[in-house]
Design an enzyme around this catalytic site. Structure first.
Site, PDB file in Angstrom:
ATOM      1  N   SER A 116      19.119  30.382 -76.167  1.00  0.00           N
ATOM      2  CA  SER A 116      19.395  31.461 -77.321  1.00  0.00           C
ATOM      3  C   SER A 116      18.896  30.955 -78.810  1.00  0.00           C
ATOM      4  CB  SER A 116      20.733  31.668 -77.369  1.00  0.00           C
ATOM      5  OG  SER A 116      20.969  32.783 -76.290  1.00  0.00           O
ATOM      6  N   HIS A 124      12.224  33.519 -74.973  1.00  0.00           N
ATOM      7  CA  HIS A 124      13.492  34.116 -75.298  1.00  0.00           C
ATOM      8  C   HIS A 124      13.675  35.544 -75.006  1.00  0.00           C
ATOM      9  CE1 HIS A 124      17.169  34.805 -78.188  1.00  0.00           C
ATOM     10  NE2 HIS A 124      17.496  34.840 -76.865  1.00  0.00           N
ATOM     11  N   GLU A 178      10.898  36.182 -77.595  1.00  0.00           N
ATOM     12  CA  GLU A 178      10.238  35.233 -78.395  1.00  0.00           C
ATOM     13  C   GLU A 178       9.628  34.007 -77.962  1.00  0.00           C
ATOM     14  OE1 GLU A 178      13.570  36.097 -82.137  1.00  0.00           O
ATOM     15  OE2 GLU A 178      14.204  34.589 -80.434  1.00  0.00           O
ATOM     16  N   ASN A 183      18.121  35.663 -83.116  1.00  0.00           N
ATOM     17  CA  ASN A 183      19.633  35.113 -83.098  1.00  0.00           C
ATOM     18  C   ASN A 183      19.958  34.534 -84.083  1.00  0.00           C
ATOM     19  OD1 ASN A 183      20.252  36.199 -80.630  1.00  0.00           O
ATOM     20  ND2 ASN A 183      19.928  34.168 -79.863  1.00  0.00           N
TER      21      ASN A 183
HETATM   22  N1  CAA Z   1      17.265  47.904 -65.118  1.00  0.00           N
HETATM   23  C1  CAA Z   1      16.530  49.187 -65.360  1.00  0.00           C
HETATM   24  N2  CAA Z   1      17.384  50.214 -65.631  1.00  0.00           N
HETATM   25  C2  CAA Z   1      18.482  49.908 -66.300  1.00  0.00           C
HETATM   26  C3  CAA Z   1      19.262  48.707 -66.241  1.00  0.00           C
HETATM   27  C4  CAA Z   1      18.469  47.693 -65.596  1.00  0.00           C
HETATM   28  N3  CAA Z   1      18.956  46.289 -65.453  1.00  0.00           N
HETATM   29  N4  CAA Z   1      20.436  48.788 -66.896  1.00  0.00           N
HETATM   30  C5  CAA Z   1      20.605  50.020 -67.091  1.00  0.00           C
HETATM   31  N5  CAA Z   1      19.500  50.768 -66.876  1.00  0.00           N
HETATM   32  C6  CAA Z   1      19.315  52.052 -67.089  1.00  0.00           C
HETATM   33  C7  CAA Z   1      20.423  53.061 -67.055  1.00  0.00           C
HETATM   34  O1  CAA Z   1      20.825  53.263 -65.801  1.00  0.00           O
HETATM   35  C8  CAA Z   1      20.214  54.152 -68.025  1.00  0.00           C
HETATM   36  O2  CAA Z   1      19.309  55.065 -66.916  1.00  0.00           O
HETATM   37  P1  CAA Z   1      19.348  56.718 -66.870  1.00  0.00           P
HETATM   38  O3  CAA Z   1      18.983  56.911 -68.575  1.00  0.00           O
HETATM   39  O4  CAA Z   1      18.355  57.100 -66.175  1.00  0.00           O
HETATM   40  O5  CAA Z   1      20.909  56.899 -66.801  1.00  0.00           O
HETATM   41  C9  CAA Z   1      19.405  53.713 -68.825  1.00  0.00           C
HETATM   42  O6  CAA Z   1      18.715  52.121 -68.535  1.00  0.00           O
HETATM   43  C10 CAA Z   1      19.910  53.350 -70.412  1.00  0.00           C
HETATM   44  O7  CAA Z   1      21.202  52.808 -69.908  1.00  0.00           O
HETATM   45  P2  CAA Z   1      22.459  53.256 -70.804  1.00  0.00           P
HETATM   46  O8  CAA Z   1      22.907  54.629 -70.496  1.00  0.00           O
HETATM   47  O9  CAA Z   1      23.593  52.218 -70.422  1.00  0.00           O
HETATM   48  O10 CAA Z   1      21.677  52.872 -71.998  1.00  0.00           O
HETATM   49  P3  CAA Z   1      22.101  53.064 -73.693  1.00  0.00           P
HETATM   50  O11 CAA Z   1      21.116  54.272 -74.090  1.00  0.00           O
HETATM   51  O12 CAA Z   1      23.564  53.381 -73.789  1.00  0.00           O
HETATM   52  O13 CAA Z   1      21.499  51.858 -74.057  1.00  0.00           O
HETATM   53  C11 CAA Z   1      21.192  49.600 -74.405  1.00  0.00           C
HETATM   54  C12 CAA Z   1      21.893  50.508 -73.570  1.00  0.00           C
HETATM   55  C13 CAA Z   1      19.827  49.457 -74.416  1.00  0.00           C
HETATM   56  C14 CAA Z   1      21.860  48.299 -74.006  1.00  0.00           C
HETATM   57  C15 CAA Z   1      21.795  49.714 -75.936  1.00  0.00           C
HETATM   58  O14 CAA Z   1      23.288  49.983 -76.056  1.00  0.00           O
HETATM   59  C16 CAA Z   1      21.469  48.716 -76.783  1.00  0.00           C
HETATM   60  O15 CAA Z   1      19.957  48.609 -77.467  1.00  0.00           O
HETATM   61  N6  CAA Z   1      22.096  47.654 -77.259  1.00  0.00           N
HETATM   62  C17 CAA Z   1      22.199  46.763 -78.029  1.00  0.00           C
HETATM   63  C18 CAA Z   1      21.415  45.659 -77.028  1.00  0.00           C
HETATM   64  C19 CAA Z   1      21.092  44.332 -77.788  1.00  0.00           C
HETATM   65  O16 CAA Z   1      21.480  44.231 -79.138  1.00  0.00           O
HETATM   66  N7  CAA Z   1      20.866  43.248 -77.268  1.00  0.00           N
HETATM   67  C20 CAA Z   1      20.386  41.929 -77.787  1.00  0.00           C
HETATM   68  C21 CAA Z   1      21.655  40.989 -77.706  1.00  0.00           C
HETATM   69  S1  CAA Z   1      21.548  39.325 -78.324  1.00  0.00           S
HETATM   70  C22 CAA Z   1      20.405  38.823 -77.295  1.00  0.00           C
HETATM   71  O17 CAA Z   1      20.124  39.180 -76.116  1.00  0.00           O
HETATM   72  C23 CAA Z   1      20.086  37.192 -77.504  1.00  0.00           C
HETATM   73  C24 CAA Z   1      20.800  36.227 -77.179  1.00  0.00           C
HETATM   74  O18 CAA Z   1      20.266  35.125 -77.143  1.00  0.00           O
HETATM   75  C25 CAA Z   1      22.267  36.389 -77.027  1.00  0.00           C
HETATM   76  P1  NAD Z   2      25.946  33.311 -67.726  1.00  0.00           P
HETATM   77  O1  NAD Z   2      27.001  32.682 -67.879  1.00  0.00           O
HETATM   78  O2  NAD Z   2      25.965  34.697 -67.332  1.00  0.00           O
HETATM   79  O3  NAD Z   2      25.275  32.694 -66.280  1.00  0.00           O
HETATM   80  C1  NAD Z   2      24.662  31.347 -66.318  1.00  0.00           C
HETATM   81  C2  NAD Z   2      24.383  31.039 -64.853  1.00  0.00           C
HETATM   82  O4  NAD Z   2      23.973  29.793 -64.641  1.00  0.00           O
HETATM   83  C3  NAD Z   2      25.655  31.176 -63.922  1.00  0.00           C
HETATM   84  O5  NAD Z   2      25.231  32.138 -62.598  1.00  0.00           O
HETATM   85  C4  NAD Z   2      25.880  29.730 -63.363  1.00  0.00           C
HETATM   86  O6  NAD Z   2      26.368  29.697 -61.866  1.00  0.00           O
HETATM   87  C5  NAD Z   2      24.362  29.071 -63.635  1.00  0.00           C
HETATM   88  N1  NAD Z   2      24.452  27.894 -63.747  1.00  0.00           N
HETATM   89  C6  NAD Z   2      25.008  26.842 -64.325  1.00  0.00           C
HETATM   90  N2  NAD Z   2      24.861  25.497 -64.125  1.00  0.00           N
HETATM   91  C7  NAD Z   2      23.839  25.507 -63.401  1.00  0.00           C
HETATM   92  C8  NAD Z   2      22.947  24.655 -63.031  1.00  0.00           C
HETATM   93  N3  NAD Z   2      23.017  23.468 -63.320  1.00  0.00           N
HETATM   94  N4  NAD Z   2      21.876  24.941 -62.148  1.00  0.00           N
HETATM   95  C9  NAD Z   2      21.636  26.216 -61.846  1.00  0.00           C
HETATM   96  N5  NAD Z   2      22.350  27.274 -62.346  1.00  0.00           N
HETATM   97  C10 NAD Z   2      23.389  26.869 -63.047  1.00  0.00           C
HETATM   98  O7  NAD Z   2      24.732  33.139 -68.736  1.00  0.00           O
HETATM   99  P2  NAD Z   2      23.599  34.004 -69.359  1.00  0.00           P
HETATM  100  O8  NAD Z   2      24.115  34.795 -70.205  1.00  0.00           O
HETATM  101  O9  NAD Z   2      22.758  34.548 -68.542  1.00  0.00           O
HETATM  102  O10 NAD Z   2      22.756  32.845 -70.391  1.00  0.00           O
HETATM  103  C11 NAD Z   2      21.763  31.982 -69.602  1.00  0.00           C
HETATM  104  C12 NAD Z   2      21.003  31.387 -70.895  1.00  0.00           C
HETATM  105  O11 NAD Z   2      20.271  32.635 -71.667  1.00  0.00           O
HETATM  106  C13 NAD Z   2      21.818  30.848 -71.971  1.00  0.00           C
HETATM  107  O12 NAD Z   2      21.013  29.811 -72.772  1.00  0.00           O
HETATM  108  C14 NAD Z   2      21.692  31.897 -73.000  1.00  0.00           C
HETATM  109  O13 NAD Z   2      22.218  31.530 -74.165  1.00  0.00           O
HETATM  110  C15 NAD Z   2      20.547  32.694 -72.909  1.00  0.00           C
HETATM  111  N6  NAD Z   2      20.680  34.068 -73.357  1.00  0.00           N
HETATM  112  C16 NAD Z   2      21.380  34.705 -73.213  1.00  0.00           C
HETATM  113  C17 NAD Z   2      21.708  35.957 -73.621  1.00  0.00           C
HETATM  114  C18 NAD Z   2      22.700  37.011 -73.455  1.00  0.00           C
HETATM  115  O14 NAD Z   2      22.747  38.195 -74.091  1.00  0.00           O
HETATM  116  N7  NAD Z   2      23.840  36.681 -72.524  1.00  0.00           N
HETATM  117  C19 NAD Z   2      20.389  36.727 -74.037  1.00  0.00           C
HETATM  118  C20 NAD Z   2      19.416  35.956 -74.297  1.00  0.00           C
HETATM  119  C21 NAD Z   2      19.525  34.370 -73.859  1.00  0.00           C
END
Ligand code: CAA
Ligand code: NAD
Length: 286
Positions: A119, A140, A152, A190
């Site tokens: 991330s 990413h 990304e 992020n």
């Molecule tokens: N594969 C395929 N389809 C899927 C699925 C999957 N894994 N999961 C759900 N779907 C389908 C659902 O079944 C649904 O299908 P139908 O329309 O046919 O029922 C469709 O996708 C939409 O699902 P939802 O009704 O749950 O959708 P929504 O309109 O509520 O949107 C969302 C869901 C896209 C997640 C929306 O809420 C959203 O954009 N949220 C914000 C997400 C976001 O910001 N993500 C970034 C997080 S930060 C990050 O990722 C970076 C990091 O490193 C932490």
């Molecule tokens: P998670 O906690 O859901 O899953 C992590 C997985 O890694 C678990 O299944 C665990 O059993 C496995 N694991 C731990 N140590 C391991 C090892 N040594 N070898 C093999 N498997 C191992 O975490 P996540 O949310 O899937 O995040 C994974 C990565 O993706 C992180 O770097 C996170 O920052 C990044 N990421 C997360 C998100 C998010 O929204 N959660 C989005 C983008 C990127």
């Protein structure tokens, strides 16, 4: 070099979605995790999502069967030795990631591209512990990977131009849109999004209800989900680790993680994946 076979390391939130996307695009995937339970839960999740898509006539049953048959699960890291591309999605911890990258760089063929889905950690630091830093790059994906269009692409200091081009093409081949970023903490999305979510948690610490903060941002900024719901959705441990990465990476106090976020993680309240975060969830994560 043509990418024919892929490995995904980690079967959590991100590994599951990334595996679904890549197997669905027609590539055989070796899917590795230290936990069999996580792999089985992940397969179950992919099967359910694909079955729903079949019942809604979004894909045909052949596509579902082919996607599932493209995935082989394993606990053995050495099973990745003949892949052309490896994508790591294990927890956001630099020591854990460096250990895995050091190991896999000695297992794979010299041409294999090694990708981290971090991330926001340093791609350069992860690449530096490998035998092939020119083949290491960040790609990413966003959660949930099957629904989010962006990936990304982040080269480290030693990443070769060929590696950047090959991974960029692969990301397009699996139907995603790449954007190229510099290797600084949090990359683009992020660096902007996670401090916003952290600030929303400060507001909850100050006494605002999570529902109020979420409603305000859904209705006042047209965000698809509020920041507190989003925090629970991505996982509070991942969120905290990403904030800590920004804080230590830039050495700037504006990135200090909210103490309430720290406390939640200390309590094991990690959001949807643990059943409790700022909100409570049933076993289906609803
Ligand atoms: N594969 C395929 N389809 C899927 C699925 C999957 N894994 N999961 C759900 N779907 C389908 C659902 O079944 C649904 O299908 P139908 O329309 O046919 O029922 C469709 O996708 C939409 O699902 P939802 O009704 O749950 O959708 P929504 O309109 O509520 O949107 C969302 C869901 C896209 C997640 C929306 O809420 C959203 O954009 N949220 C914000 C997400 C976001 O910001 N993500 C970034 C997080 S930060 C990050 O990722 C970076 C990091 O490193 C932490
Ligand atoms: P998670 O906690 O859901 O899953 C992590 C997985 O890694 C678990 O299944 C665990 O059993 C496995 N694991 C731990 N140590 C391991 C090892 N040594 N070898 C093999 N498997 C191992 O975490 P996540 O949310 O899937 O995040 C994974 C990565 O993706 C992180 O770097 C996170 O920052 C990044 N990421 C997360 C998100 C998010 O929204 N959660 C989005 C983008 C990127």
């Amino acid at each position: 070099m043509a990418i024919k076979k892929v490995a995904v390391i980690g079967a959590g939130l991100m590994g599951t979605g990334i595996t679904q996307v890549i197997a669905g695009a027609g590539f055989p995937v070796i899917w590795q995790d230290v936990s069999v339970q996580q792999l089985e839960n992940g397969m179950d999740r992919i099967e359910k999502v694909l079955s729903k898509q079949v019942s809604k006539q979004k894909i045909d049953n052949n596509h579902k069967v082919k996607t599932l048959s493209n995935i082989s699960i394993t606990q053995e890291l050495k099973a990745v030795s003949d892949v052309d591309l490896l994508i790591e999605a294990i927890p956001e911890d630099i020591n854990l990631k460096q250990t895995i990258f050091s190991q896999v760089s000695k297992l794979v063929q010299p041409n294999c591209i090694l990708v981290t889905n971090t991330s926001g950690l340093s791609i350069t630091a992860i690449a530096a512990v490998t035998t092939c830093p020119q083949k290491v790059i960040g790609a990413h994906f966003f959660y949930p990977a099957p629904l989010m269009g962006l990936v990304e692409i982040i080269p480290g200091l030693a990443t070769s131009k060929e590696t950047v081009e090959e991974i960029g093409q692969f990301i397009k081949d699996i139907g995603k849109t790449p954007v190229h970023c510099y290797d600084y903490p949090g990359f683009i999305v992020n660096r902007l999004l996670i401090p916003l979510v952290n600030e929303a948690i400060f507001m909850v610490m100050e006494g605002n209800a999570p529902e109020t903060v979420d409603a305000a941002m859904r209705l006042g900024a047209n965000h698809p989900m509020g920041p507190i719901a989003l925090a629970d959705y991505v996982g509070l441990d991942t969120l905290l680790a990403t904030m800590e990465g920004l804080y230590t990476g830039f050495k700037d106090p504006k990135y200090r993680p909210c103490p309430l976020l720290v406390k939640k993680v200390e309590a094991g309240h990690l959001g949807r994946k643990s059943g409790q975060g700022f909100y409570q969830y049933d076993t289906n994560g609803n």
